[in-house]
Design a protein around this motif. Structure first.
Motif, PDB file in Angstrom:
ATOM      1  N   ASN A   1       0.963  -1.386   0.104  1.00  0.00           N
ATOM      2  CA  ASN A   1      -0.181   0.009  -0.064  1.00  0.00           C
ATOM      3  C   ASN A   1       0.906   1.251   0.146  1.00  0.00           C
ATOM      4  O   ASN A   1       0.571   2.336  -0.795  1.00  0.00           O
ATOM      5  CB  ASN A   1      -1.024  -0.122   1.365  1.00  0.00           C
ATOM      6  N   PHE A   2       1.917   1.061   0.782  1.00  0.00           N
ATOM      7  CA  PHE A   2       2.743   2.295   0.607  1.00  0.00           C
ATOM      8  C   PHE A   2       3.318   2.606  -0.672  1.00  0.00           C
ATOM      9  O   PHE A   2       3.368   3.915  -1.060  1.00  0.00           O
ATOM     10  CB  PHE A   2       4.261   2.199   1.656  1.00  0.00           C
ATOM     11  N   TYR A   3       3.936   1.643  -1.331  1.00  0.00           N
ATOM     12  CA  TYR A   3       4.341   1.862  -2.618  1.00  0.00           C
ATOM     13  C   TYR A   3       3.191   2.106  -3.559  1.00  0.00           C
ATOM     14  O   TYR A   3       3.488   2.842  -4.590  1.00  0.00           O
ATOM     15  CB  TYR A   3       4.987   0.465  -3.351  1.00  0.00           C
ATOM     16  N   PHE A   4       2.096   1.663  -3.374  1.00  0.00           N
ATOM     17  CA  PHE A   4       0.934   1.988  -4.365  1.00  0.00           C
ATOM     18  C   PHE A   4       0.913   3.591  -4.231  1.00  0.00           C
ATOM     19  O   PHE A   4       0.477   4.446  -5.147  1.00  0.00           O
ATOM     20  CB  PHE A   4      -0.263   1.115  -4.048  1.00  0.00           C
ATOM     21  N   GLN A   5       0.605   3.989  -3.072  1.00  0.00           N
ATOM     22  CA  GLN A   5       0.435   5.602  -2.769  1.00  0.00           C
ATOM     23  C   GLN A   5       1.543   6.520  -3.464  1.00  0.00           C
ATOM     24  O   GLN A   5       1.191   7.547  -3.809  1.00  0.00           O
ATOM     25  CB  GLN A   5       0.232   5.858  -1.106  1.00  0.00           C
ATOM     26  N   ARG A   6       2.697   5.970  -3.551  1.00  0.00           N
ATOM     27  CA  ARG A   6       3.694   6.458  -4.111  1.00  0.00           C
ATOM     28  C   ARG A   6       3.602   6.305  -5.934  1.00  0.00           C
ATOM     29  O   ARG A   6       4.949   6.797  -6.368  1.00  0.00           O
ATOM     30  CB  ARG A   6       5.169   6.069  -3.446  1.00  0.00           C
ATOM     31  N   GLU A   7       2.787   5.684  -6.306  1.00  0.00           N
ATOM     32  CA  GLU A   7       2.731   5.244  -7.627  1.00  0.00           C
ATOM     33  C   GLU A   7       3.715   4.481  -8.187  1.00  0.00           C
ATOM     34  O   GLU A   7       4.234   4.454  -9.394  1.00  0.00           O
ATOM     35  CB  GLU A   7       2.673   6.721  -8.333  1.00  0.00           C
ATOM     36  N   GLU A   8       4.411   3.657  -7.126  1.00  0.00           N
ATOM     37  CA  GLU A   8       5.516   2.893  -7.597  1.00  0.00           C
ATOM     38  C   GLU A   8       4.623   1.267  -7.806  1.00  0.00           C
ATOM     39  O   GLU A   8       4.955   0.527  -6.749  1.00  0.00           O
ATOM     40  CB  GLU A   8       6.647   2.648  -6.564  1.00  0.00           C
ATOM     41  N   TYR A   9       4.032   1.141  -8.827  1.00  0.00           N
ATOM     42  CA  TYR A   9       3.069  -0.030  -9.075  1.00  0.00           C
ATOM     43  C   TYR A   9       3.868  -1.235  -9.031  1.00  0.00           C
ATOM     44  O   TYR A   9       3.214  -2.333  -8.632  1.00  0.00           O
ATOM     45  CB  TYR A   9       2.225   0.321 -10.161  1.00  0.00           C
ATOM     46  N   SER A  10       4.839  -1.345  -9.549  1.00  0.00           N
ATOM     47  CA  SER A  10       5.489  -2.619  -9.871  1.00  0.00           C
ATOM     48  C   SER A  10       6.253  -3.078  -8.378  1.00  0.00           C
ATOM     49  O   SER A  10       6.116  -4.373  -8.155  1.00  0.00           O
ATOM     50  CB  SER A  10       6.780  -2.418 -10.804  1.00  0.00           C
ATOM     51  N   MET A  11       6.644  -1.987  -7.577  1.00  0.00           N
ATOM     52  CA  MET A  11       7.155  -2.406  -6.250  1.00  0.00           C
ATOM     53  C   MET A  11       6.013  -2.944  -5.609  1.00  0.00           C
ATOM     54  O   MET A  11       6.001  -3.792  -4.679  1.00  0.00           O
ATOM     55  CB  MET A  11       7.761  -1.447  -5.617  1.00  0.00           C
ATOM     56  N   ALA A  12       4.665  -2.289  -5.558  1.00  0.00           N
ATOM     57  CA  ALA A  12       3.534  -2.671  -4.781  1.00  0.00           C
ATOM     58  C   ALA A  12       3.003  -4.026  -5.221  1.00  0.00           C
ATOM     59  O   ALA A  12       2.769  -4.850  -4.465  1.00  0.00           O
ATOM     60  CB  ALA A  12       2.361  -1.536  -5.282  1.00  0.00           C
ATOM     61  N   ALA A  13       3.090  -4.317  -6.465  1.00  0.00           N
ATOM     62  CA  ALA A  13       2.604  -5.618  -6.900  1.00  0.00           C
ATOM     63  C   ALA A  13       3.487  -6.531  -6.372  1.00  0.00           C
ATOM     64  O   ALA A  13       2.951  -7.841  -5.822  1.00  0.00           O
ATOM     65  CB  ALA A  13       2.653  -5.727  -8.606  1.00  0.00           C
ATOM     66  N   GLN A  14       4.825  -6.620  -6.494  1.00  0.00           N
ATOM     67  CA  GLN A  14       5.617  -7.612  -5.733  1.00  0.00           C
ATOM     68  C   GLN A  14       5.662  -7.628  -4.133  1.00  0.00           C
ATOM     69  O   GLN A  14       5.332  -8.849  -3.827  1.00  0.00           O
ATOM     70  CB  GLN A  14       7.208  -6.998  -6.004  1.00  0.00           C
ATOM     71  N   ALA A  15       5.163  -6.665  -3.641  1.00  0.00           N
ATOM     72  CA  ALA A  15       4.937  -6.722  -1.943  1.00  0.00           C
ATOM     73  C   ALA A  15       3.675  -7.471  -2.032  1.00  0.00           C
ATOM     74  O   ALA A  15       3.494  -8.369  -1.050  1.00  0.00           O
ATOM     75  CB  ALA A  15       4.683  -5.383  -1.535  1.00  0.00           C
ATOM     76  N   TYR A  16       2.692  -7.252  -2.779  1.00  0.00           N
ATOM     77  CA  TYR A  16       1.209  -7.952  -2.542  1.00  0.00           C
ATOM     78  C   TYR A  16       1.496  -9.560  -2.751  1.00  0.00           C
ATOM     79  O   TYR A  16       0.905 -10.327  -2.190  1.00  0.00           O
ATOM     80  CB  TYR A  16       0.326  -7.363  -3.560  1.00  0.00           C
ATOM     81  N   CYS A  17       2.342  -9.838  -3.944  1.00  0.00           N
ATOM     82  CA  CYS A  17       2.506 -11.163  -4.231  1.00  0.00           C
ATOM     83  C   CYS A  17       3.283 -11.858  -3.084  1.00  0.00           C
ATOM     84  O   CYS A  17       2.914 -13.120  -2.746  1.00  0.00           O
ATOM     85  CB  CYS A  17       3.451 -11.292  -5.655  1.00  0.00           C
ATOM     86  N   MET A  18       4.366 -11.006  -2.442  1.00  0.00           N
ATOM     87  CA  MET A  18       4.990 -11.673  -1.335  1.00  0.00           C
ATOM     88  C   MET A  18       4.059 -11.967  -0.122  1.00  0.00           C
ATOM     89  O   MET A  18       4.031 -12.909   0.748  1.00  0.00           O
ATOM     90  CB  MET A  18       6.033 -10.978  -0.906  1.00  0.00           C
ATOM     91  N   ALA A  19       2.917 -11.042   0.146  1.00  0.00           N
ATOM     92  CA  ALA A  19       2.233 -11.253   1.200  1.00  0.00           C
ATOM     93  C   ALA A  19       0.972 -12.366   0.845  1.00  0.00           C
ATOM     94  O   ALA A  19       0.695 -13.013   1.763  1.00  0.00           O
ATOM     95  CB  ALA A  19       1.114  -9.857   1.252  1.00  0.00           C
ATOM     96  N   LEU A  20       0.960 -12.659  -0.369  1.00  0.00           N
ATOM     97  CA  LEU A  20      -0.042 -13.713  -0.673  1.00  0.00           C
ATOM     98  C   LEU A  20       0.634 -14.997  -0.379  1.00  0.00           C
ATOM     99  O   LEU A  20       0.018 -16.181   0.092  1.00  0.00           O
ATOM    100  CB  LEU A  20      -0.602 -13.670  -2.306  1.00  0.00           C
ATOM    101  N   ASP A  21       1.961 -15.132  -0.785  1.00  0.00           N
ATOM    102  CA  ASP A  21       2.582 -16.331  -0.703  1.00  0.00           C
ATOM    103  C   ASP A  21       2.512 -16.695   0.914  1.00  0.00           C
ATOM    104  O   ASP A  21       2.768 -17.913   1.431  1.00  0.00           O
ATOM    105  CB  ASP A  21       4.174 -15.970  -0.801  1.00  0.00           C
ATOM    106  N   MET A  22       2.844 -15.627   1.799  1.00  0.00           N
ATOM    107  CA  MET A  22       2.580 -15.798   3.448  1.00  0.00           C
ATOM    108  C   MET A  22       1.377 -16.163   3.786  1.00  0.00           C
ATOM    109  O   MET A  22       1.197 -17.094   4.822  1.00  0.00           O
ATOM    110  CB  MET A  22       3.210 -14.587   3.855  1.00  0.00           C
ATOM    111  N   LEU A  23       0.254 -15.526   3.144  1.00  0.00           N
ATOM    112  CA  LEU A  23      -1.041 -15.796   3.692  1.00  0.00           C
ATOM    113  C   LEU A  23      -1.669 -16.971   3.158  1.00  0.00           C
ATOM    114  O   LEU A  23      -2.519 -17.049   2.183  1.00  0.00           O
ATOM    115  CB  LEU A  23      -2.078 -14.552   3.198  1.00  0.00           C
TER     116      LEU A  23
END
Length: 252
Positions: free
Chosen positions: A63-85
């Motif tokens: 969410n932090f990266y998304f607010q900064r419009e760094e969408y590629s980094m945001a997508a990577q963070a969301y994928c890592m979160a999904l791997d954990m959840l």
């Protein structure tokens, strides 16, 4: 203040602000030293509460990266979160409780919705459609996922499924203006396609299978290049020349 050797030094008041001694434009060089590191934890080796905690931390980073419009980094963070959840466990471990599984799925829905939003920003429309379908597998009545799925299907020309999806979203949230606008756009697209199909159906009925030359309308005939005013003027000039020639011949 007096030092051990008897010399006196002025004591600095720590409450006073320090004058800046580094210019704002001066380059700074930092030297870091690695003291320790930890291996990335294996999700299946962690307890469910720990997976939820770490997964949410990574989601918030996305969410932090998304607010900064760094969408590629945001997508990577969301994928890592999904791997954990995940609620999958080793065979030697007991299965997750029903309450824990529901909690994990709720967080997965949030991550998947955020991931779809990032994919749309990156222009990854097929991936966003796939992610939206994953959301609906976990939560069939998720309005955000229904809206994204319907819009993406409409853009791809899959109008029937798009209409069903958007109607379902509208039934869940009748006051959402974005759903009304997308449905209106979809109806216009369908009307335009039906007009095109009805125009192309006539040659198929008249000429059978060999209709390739008739599928495209013939080009419009261009009007004759010389206007009637020009022709009339030329005719008048020609008649004038003829009369003049006749008069001159009669005088001679």
């Amino acid at each position: 203040m007096e030092r051990a050797d008897g010399a006196r030094v002025a004591a600095l008041d720590s409450t006073l602000p320090r004058e800046p001694d580094i210019p704002a434009w001066a380059p700074l060089l930092y030297q870091l030293q690695l003291l320790d590191f930890r291996e990335k934890p294996e999700p299946l080796s962690l307890a469910i509460p720990d997976r939820i905690r770490i997964g949410n931390q990574k989601r918030e980073r996305g969410n932090f990266y998304f607010q900064r419009e760094e969408y590629s980094m945001a997508a990577q963070a969301y994928c890592m979160a999904l791997d954990m959840l995940t609620t999958r466990t080793y065979e030697s471990q007991s299965c997750a409780a029903e309450e824990e599984e529901e909690e994990v799925n709720d967080y997965r829905v949030k991550c998947l919705n955020n991931l779809a939003a990032a994919q749309l920003k990156l222009g990854q429309f097929d991936e966003a459609l796939h992610t939206s379908r994953d959301v609906l597998f976990l939560d069939p009545q998720n309005v955000k996922a229904l809206f994204r799925k319907g819009k993406l299907l409409s853009d791809r020309g899959e109008y029937e499924e798009a209409m069903e999806t958007l109607k379902k979203a509208l039934k869940l949230e009748p006051s959402t203006k974005a759903i009304h606008a997308e449905l209106s756009k979809l109806v216009k697209r369908q009307a335009g396609e039906n007009e095109t199909q009805s125009w192309q159906a006539k040659p198929a009925q008249m000429f059978g299978e060999n209709i390739a030359p008739f599928l495209t309308p013939p080009p419009k005939k261009k009007p004759f290049g010389i206007s009637w005013k020009f022709l009339l003027g030329a005719l008048v000039v020609a008649l004038g020349s003829l009369v003049t020639s006749v008069v001159l011949t009669a005088r001679n």
